[in-house]
Motif scaffolding. Sequence first.
Motif, mmCIF file in Angstrom:
data_model
loop_
_atom_site.group_PDB
_atom_site.id
_atom_site.type_symbol
_atom_site.label_atom_id
_atom_site.label_comp_id
_atom_site.label_asym_id
_atom_site.label_seq_id
_atom_site.Cartn_x
_atom_site.Cartn_y
_atom_site.Cartn_z
ATOM 1 N N ASP A 12 0.855 -1.181 0.000
ATOM 2 C CA ASP A 12 0.000 0.000 0.000
ATOM 3 C C ASP A 12 0.900 1.243 0.000
ATOM 4 N N GLY A 15 0.311 5.755 4.349
ATOM 5 C CA GLY A 15 0.307 5.130 5.670
ATOM 6 C C GLY A 15 1.232 3.930 5.755
ATOM 7 N N THR A 16 1.687 3.460 4.594
ATOM 8 C CA THR A 16 2.593 2.310 4.553
ATOM 9 C C THR A 16 3.970 2.743 4.058
HETATM 10 MG MG LIG Z 1 -2.950 3.118 3.460
#
Ligand SMILES: [Mg+2]
Length: 231
Positions: A12, A15-16
Motif C-alpha cells: 500500500d 500510511g505504509t
Molecule cells: Mg494506506
Amino acid sequence: MSAPRPAAILLDALGTLVALEPPAPRLRAELAQRFGLQISEADAARAIAAEIAYYRTHLDEGGDEIRLAALRRRCAEVLRSALPGEGAGLDLDPLLHALLASLHFTAFPDVRPALESARERGQRLVVVSNWDVSLVGVLRRLELEPLLDGIVTSAAAGVRKPSPAIFAQALELAGVGAGEAVHVGDTLDEDVAGARAAGIEPVLIHRGDGPPVTGVRTISSLAELASLPAA
Ligand SMILES: [Mg+2]
C-alpha cells in the motif's frame, strides 16, 4: 530449515510507504502568502478536510493526466466553497496551486532501507494503492520508484481496493501467483480484506500508537519484512 520468503511483496502507499504532512498549516501559509488571506487554523482544517473527503470519493476519476487535471479543478472548487469570507471569491487556478502546494508527502524513514534489502533478496515489489495516477510522480520525487517493479493505482486500474481485481493486476506485474506474495498495508478494510479476497496473505503495518490488532500478521516497521516467511 526456515520457511521460504515470499517471492513478491505488494505494498500500500499512504500510511505504509508515505505520509501526508499535516496539510492545514501548509494551506493556511499558502493562502496568506499567495492571496494575503488570513484564516484560522480551524477554518483551514475544515476546508482541507472537505477537499480530502471529496478527493477520496472521486480519486478514481484521475485515471490519466487530462482527467486528473479536471479532477483537481473540482477539488479546488470544493476547497474554495469551504473557505470562509473572501476565500470563496478566490480565482480557481491559483487556488489549485495553493492546494497542491499544501499536499506534501514524505517517505517513512524505514521505507528505503526495507525496499533496498528486499531487492537484494530478490523479492519483487509492487505498489497497490487507491490513488490517482499522480502517485507515480510522488514516488519518483521521493526516489522510491527505481526500487519498485511496478505501481498499480486504482485510477489507472479502474478498480480500487478491496476488490481482488486490483491485486490481480499487481500479481501480474510481479510475475507471481497469489500464494507467493504478501500484501502489506495499514488498513483492515482495504488492505487486509482485499488481499484475503485475492488469496494473498495480508500483513498489517501498525505504525505508532493504538490498540493492538488480532487475527492478522502485524508488523510495526517495514524493517520486519526481512524476517517475513511466506504464508
Ligand atoms: Mg494506506
